[in-house]
Write an enzyme that holds these catalytic residues in place. Sequence first.
Site, mmCIF file in Angstrom:
data_model
loop_
_atom_site.group_PDB
_atom_site.id
_atom_site.type_symbol
_atom_site.label_atom_id
_atom_site.label_comp_id
_atom_site.label_asym_id
_atom_site.label_seq_id
_atom_site.Cartn_x
_atom_site.Cartn_y
_atom_site.Cartn_z
ATOM 1 N N VAL A 133 43.760 26.442 -9.229
ATOM 2 C CA VAL A 133 45.133 26.078 -8.561
ATOM 3 C C VAL A 133 45.455 25.022 -10.397
ATOM 4 C CG1 VAL A 133 44.743 26.409 -6.483
ATOM 5 C CG2 VAL A 133 43.115 24.305 -7.123
ATOM 6 N N SER A 134 46.242 24.606 -9.910
ATOM 7 C CA SER A 134 46.751 23.691 -11.211
ATOM 8 C C SER A 134 47.403 21.379 -10.257
ATOM 9 C CB SER A 134 48.091 24.275 -11.053
ATOM 10 O OG SER A 134 48.112 24.794 -11.430
ATOM 11 N N THR A 135 46.795 21.879 -8.634
ATOM 12 C CA THR A 135 47.054 20.318 -8.384
ATOM 13 C C THR A 135 45.749 19.777 -7.592
ATOM 14 O OG1 THR A 135 48.399 20.246 -7.032
ATOM 15 C CG2 THR A 135 49.458 20.096 -9.111
#
Length: 194
Positions: free
Chosen positions: A8-10
């Site tokens: 996931v990005s964050t």
Amino acid sequence: MIYGYARVSTKEQNLDRQLKQLLEIDCDKIYEEKISGATTERPELQNMLSDLQPGDKIIVTDLTRISRSTRDLFLLLDTIKEKGAALKSIKDTWLDMSEDNPYSAFLLTVMAGVNQLERDITKMRQKEGIAIAKEKGRYVGRVKKYHEKHAGMNHAIELYKAGKHTIKEISEITNVSKSALYRKLSEMKKAKIL
């Protein structure tokens, strides 16, 4: 070996859905990380690639988890193929590089191009929307996370002024990132408030 890769990005996002899917297909090992997919310079991705042996397979829940750009995707695929391994996507059922199937390679090229086109169109529309909003005086930019009334940041500043805690401790106590706290303290020092 069957390797799963979840990303996931964050840090605020969670990997639960991806991990559940990868566990259901009995991956031998799952690499997971919370980092942008803008480049391939991701520690767990690189660890997984270095662990690959001939005959291994990488499973992702969907192609956007392993790569966000067409160029990087093709470079990754070349690396995976050179190691004699394969890539398979759960969502993108047409992608199964474990079989020597020219249609899979062709569809990968087409779909990667479509994904890139969608990202480019979204960015273009976003820029156009911002330009129109600016013309109408309605664009205010990104809303600051740590605004003047943010309780966590205000508490962090109080703790800093008290001088009894390190920045790391203050960050842990208040849940305010160290970088944000440093920025705020720097702004306050420049404005001679601190």
